[in-house]
Design a protein around this motif. Structure first.
Motif, PDB file in Angstrom:
ATOM      1  N   GLU A 249      40.940  -6.605  32.013  1.00 35.78           N
ATOM      2  CA  GLU A 249      41.489  -7.871  32.469  1.00 35.78           C
ATOM      3  C   GLU A 249      42.717  -7.631  33.347  1.00 35.78           C
ATOM      4  O   GLU A 249      43.711  -7.046  32.901  1.00 35.78           O
ATOM      5  N   ASP A 250      42.623  -8.028  34.623  1.00 35.11           N
ATOM      6  CA  ASP A 250      43.724  -7.928  35.581  1.00 35.11           C
ATOM      7  C   ASP A 250      44.085  -6.504  35.985  1.00 35.11           C
ATOM      8  O   ASP A 250      45.160  -6.271  36.541  1.00 35.11           O
ATOM      9  N   TRP A 251      43.199  -5.544  35.745  1.00 31.00           N
ATOM     10  CA  TRP A 251      43.475  -4.156  36.111  1.00 31.00           C
ATOM     11  C   TRP A 251      42.381  -3.624  37.043  1.00 31.00           C
ATOM     12  O   TRP A 251      41.191  -3.891  36.845  1.00 31.00           O
ATOM     13  N   LEU A 252      42.798  -2.855  38.042  1.00 28.01           N
ATOM     14  CA  LEU A 252      41.894  -2.231  39.005  1.00 28.01           C
ATOM     15  C   LEU A 252      42.255  -0.757  39.122  1.00 28.01           C
ATOM     16  O   LEU A 252      43.434  -0.410  39.268  1.00 28.01           O
ATOM     17  N   ALA A 253      41.260   0.120  39.055  1.00 29.42           N
ATOM     18  CA  ALA A 253      41.465   1.553  39.282  1.00 29.42           C
ATOM     19  C   ALA A 253      40.847   1.934  40.627  1.00 29.42           C
ATOM     20  O   ALA A 253      39.815   1.388  41.019  1.00 29.42           O
ATOM     21  N   PHE A 254      41.484   2.848  41.351  1.00 27.92           N
ATOM     22  CA  PHE A 254      40.956   3.274  42.645  1.00 27.92           C
ATOM     23  C   PHE A 254      41.237   4.757  42.864  1.00 27.92           C
ATOM     24  O   PHE A 254      42.175   5.336  42.292  1.00 27.92           O
ATOM     25  N   GLY A 255      40.415   5.360  43.690  1.00 22.69           N
ATOM     26  CA  GLY A 255      40.600   6.773  44.012  1.00 22.69           C
ATOM     27  C   GLY A 255      39.782   7.150  45.228  1.00 22.69           C
ATOM     28  O   GLY A 255      38.856   6.428  45.631  1.00 22.69           O
ATOM     29  N   SER A 256      40.118   8.278  45.830  1.00 23.17           N
ATOM     30  CA  SER A 256      39.402   8.742  47.013  1.00 23.17           C
ATOM     31  C   SER A 256      39.559  10.249  47.168  1.00 23.17           C
ATOM     32  O   SER A 256      40.536  10.838  46.697  1.00 23.17           O
ATOM     33  N   VAL A 257      38.582  10.847  47.823  1.00 23.08           N
ATOM     34  CA  VAL A 257      38.621  12.265  48.205  1.00 23.08           C
ATOM     35  C   VAL A 257      38.240  12.338  49.680  1.00 23.08           C
ATOM     36  O   VAL A 257      37.196  11.815  50.085  1.00 23.08           O
ATOM     37  N   LYS A 258      39.083  12.976  50.477  1.00 22.59           N
ATOM     38  CA  LYS A 258      38.847  13.049  51.925  1.00 22.59           C
ATOM     39  C   LYS A 258      38.898  14.499  52.393  1.00 22.59           C
ATOM     40  O   LYS A 258      39.828  15.237  52.058  1.00 22.59           O
ATOM     41  N   TRP A 259      37.889  14.882  53.148  1.00 20.29           N
ATOM     42  CA  TRP A 259      37.838  16.208  53.781  1.00 20.29           C
ATOM     43  C   TRP A 259      38.057  16.031  55.277  1.00 20.29           C
ATOM     44  O   TRP A 259      37.459  15.162  55.904  1.00 20.29           O
ATOM     45  N   THR A 260      38.955  16.843  55.855  1.00 20.28           N
ATOM     46  CA  THR A 260      39.229  16.791  57.289  1.00 20.28           C
ATOM     47  C   THR A 260      39.047  18.186  57.867  1.00 20.28           C
ATOM     48  O   THR A 260      39.645  19.157  57.385  1.00 20.28           O
ATOM     49  N   ASP A 261      38.258  18.285  58.907  1.00 15.36           N
ATOM     50  CA  ASP A 261      37.820  19.565  59.468  1.00 15.36           C
ATOM     51  C   ASP A 261      38.863  20.166  60.412  1.00 15.36           C
ATOM     52  O   ASP A 261      38.600  20.388  61.600  1.00 15.36           O
ATOM     53  N   TRP A 262      40.050  20.474  59.872  1.00 18.21           N
ATOM     54  CA  TRP A 262      41.117  20.989  60.728  1.00 18.21           C
ATOM     55  C   TRP A 262      40.853  22.401  61.246  1.00 18.21           C
ATOM     56  O   TRP A 262      41.473  22.843  62.213  1.00 18.21           O
ATOM     57  N   SER A 263      39.931  23.127  60.640  1.00 20.20           N
ATOM     58  CA  SER A 263      39.634  24.474  61.129  1.00 20.20           C
ATOM     59  C   SER A 263      38.969  24.442  62.506  1.00 20.20           C
ATOM     60  O   SER A 263      38.818  25.490  63.152  1.00 20.20           O
ATOM     61  N   VAL A 264      38.588  23.242  62.990  1.00 18.45           N
ATOM     62  CA  VAL A 264      37.992  23.120  64.315  1.00 18.45           C
ATOM     63  C   VAL A 264      39.047  23.298  65.418  1.00 18.45           C
ATOM     64  O   VAL A 264      38.705  23.411  66.595  1.00 18.45           O
ATOM     65  N   LEU A 265      40.330  23.334  65.031  1.00 22.76           N
ATOM     66  CA  LEU A 265      41.415  23.468  66.016  1.00 22.76           C
ATOM     67  C   LEU A 265      42.196  24.767  65.767  1.00 22.76           C
ATOM     68  O   LEU A 265      43.329  24.735  65.292  1.00 22.76           O
ATOM     69  N   PRO A 266      41.608  25.923  66.107  1.00 23.94           N
ATOM     70  CA  PRO A 266      42.358  27.178  65.924  1.00 23.94           C
ATOM     71  C   PRO A 266      43.533  27.308  66.876  1.00 23.94           C
ATOM     72  O   PRO A 266      44.524  27.961  66.562  1.00 23.94           O
ATOM     73  N   SER A 267      43.411  26.673  68.064  1.00 27.10           N
ATOM     74  CA  SER A 267      44.488  26.775  69.049  1.00 27.10           C
ATOM     75  C   SER A 267      44.322  25.694  70.105  1.00 27.10           C
ATOM     76  O   SER A 267      43.250  25.108  70.260  1.00 27.10           O
ATOM     77  N   LEU A 268      45.407  25.438  70.810  1.00 27.30           N
ATOM     78  CA  LEU A 268      45.362  24.629  72.023  1.00 27.30           C
ATOM     79  C   LEU A 268      45.320  25.605  73.192  1.00 27.30           C
ATOM     80  O   LEU A 268      46.239  26.404  73.363  1.00 27.30           O
ATOM     81  N   ASP A 269      44.260  25.551  73.968  1.00 26.22           N
ATOM     82  CA  ASP A 269      44.081  26.467  75.092  1.00 26.22           C
ATOM     83  C   ASP A 269      44.277  25.713  76.401  1.00 26.22           C
ATOM     84  O   ASP A 269      43.717  24.631  76.595  1.00 26.22           O
ATOM     85  N   TYR A 270      45.056  26.290  77.301  1.00 24.23           N
ATOM     86  CA  TYR A 270      45.300  25.628  78.576  1.00 24.23           C
ATOM     87  C   TYR A 270      45.556  26.675  79.662  1.00 24.23           C
ATOM     88  O   TYR A 270      45.831  27.849  79.384  1.00 24.23           O
TER      89      TYR A 270
END
Length: 382
Positions: A249-270
């Motif tokens: 009664e009157d209570w809500l539980a929430f949660g999340s798990v997020k994966w972010t593919d940061w290994s796709v950026l080994p360097s900025l090349d220019y």
């Protein structure tokens, strides 16, 4: 129940913003696609999150330094408009700043870099903008609804990096990505489980490189000499699983798990005209963000919540983007003219180190540091 749980998507998103703004890599804001689940044919929501991290080197090249914080405070805006097409479908227009960074090293660190003969970054700033359009369709399924989500977004970036040799400025005003997701909800129990995917975005940008006095002396060009530059990289895809449900009664539980593919950026090349290929190493590993919390309805108009967020640092030694723990709290007030949400998050960034052997500009260490996030938003329904 004092307050229907159907309208709690806004408050959960608000407090999540305070924790997410401290997430790893260059992550900042998240588009408010949760507005698609709000009641009302037309829903408007706007808000902003202020984040003040404080990350400082304790030692550089093995010696103590007292430069103070090298990370600047920043604002993350968020706007969303939901338009209900009919009882089973709706679309949302959203705006946020998904990625950003602000780093400025102090005089002692810059002196150590000069003495070591290193030409790496001494100040860098990244800004991005995301404009999205996302739609949802509800299909009856058992006691609830199956919800299919999809949309596209336009993303731009503006990047500046200052080294001892000069200042690089690159920009890309137009790159595209997409979102896909699915959810199952039982509104009577405030139950919703959702899987949401955000695509990677490839950026290629043109800009300039302006030589410093050091570059003038080393390469025989005038100080302030400006030439054409071109470069790019990929900003990551992500996948998030979230779950929320009424638990009492009157209570809500929430949660999340997020994966972010940061290994796709080994360097900025220019490439800089006359200077040849250049790169800025990151060598990130993938990021993981886990959040959980509880919300409670005190009256028909007032609700509050608490949350705990852990974000795994993406650093592998080229920088000091370490693990972050964030304790958050928030409240929502319903009024005759709309709903107001406010939240705050206190973050602890764990100690760590970087090294030249792992592509850092200098050997350096950091201790445990603290950051603060404050977020507010306002929503109105028609």
């Amino acid at each position: 129940m004092h307050m229907t749980f159907k309208g709690w998507a806004a408050i959960v998103l608000t407090i999540a913003a305070a924790g997410a703004a401290h997430a790893g890599g260059f992550s900042r804001g998240t588009a408010n696609t949760d507005i698609l689940y709000e009641d009302g044919r037309v829903v408007l929501q706007g808000g902003s999150t202020y984040v003040a991290p404080s990350r400082a080197y304790e030692t550089v090249s093995g010696r103590p330094v007292s430069d103070g914080s090298m990370t600047g405070s920043y604002w993350v805006p968020g706007l969303a408009v939901k338009i209900g097409i009919n009882d089973a479908s709706s679309c949302a227009l959203t705006y946020t700043e998904p990625y950003g960074a602000s780093l400025e090293t102090g005089a002692q660190t810059q002196r150590a870099q000069l003495l070591a003969g290193r030409d790496g970054s001494i100040a860098s700033h990244l800004r991005s903008d995301e404009y999205g359009a996302t739609c949802a369709v509800k299909l009856p399924a058992g006691p609830g609804n199956l919800v299919l989500v999809g949309g596209v977004f336009l993303q731009s970036i503006d990047y500046k990096d200052q080294s001892l040799l000069g200042t690089l400025h690159l920009g890309d005003d137009e790159a595209y990505g997409y979102r896909l997701g699915a959810a199952y909800e039982i509104p009577d129990y405030a139950l919703r489980a959702q899987l949401l995917y955000r695509s990677a975005v490839d950026h290629e940008g043109d800009g300039t490189f302006t030589a410093s006095p050091l570059a003038a002396a080393r390469y025989g060009v005038p100080a302030g000499y400006t030439v054409f530059a071109h470069g790019g990289g990929t900003l990551p895809q992500s996948l998030e699983i979230s779950l929320r449900s009424g638990v009492a009664e009157d209570w809500l539980a929430f949660g999340s798990v997020k994966w972010t593919d940061w290994s796709v950026l080994p360097s900025l090349d220019y490439v800089v005209t006359g200077f040849g290929p250049q790169h800025r190493d990151f060598n990130f590993r993938d990021g993981w963000t886990i959040q959980g919390g509880l919300a409670h309805s005190f009256t028909e108009k007032l609700a509050g919540l608490v949350s705990l967020t852990w974000d795994r640092g993406v650093s592998t030694g080229a920088d000091v983007l370490t693990d972050t723990w964030t304790l958050g709290a928030g409240a929502q007030l319903k009024t005759d003219i709309g709903n107001f949400q406010i939240g705050a998050g206190l973050s602890y960034m764990t100690a760590g180190m970087q090294s030249i052997a792992r592509s850092a500009t200098l050997d350096a260490t950091v201790g445990g540091d603290w950051g603060l996030g404050v977020t507010t938003s306002y929503a109105i329904k028609f």
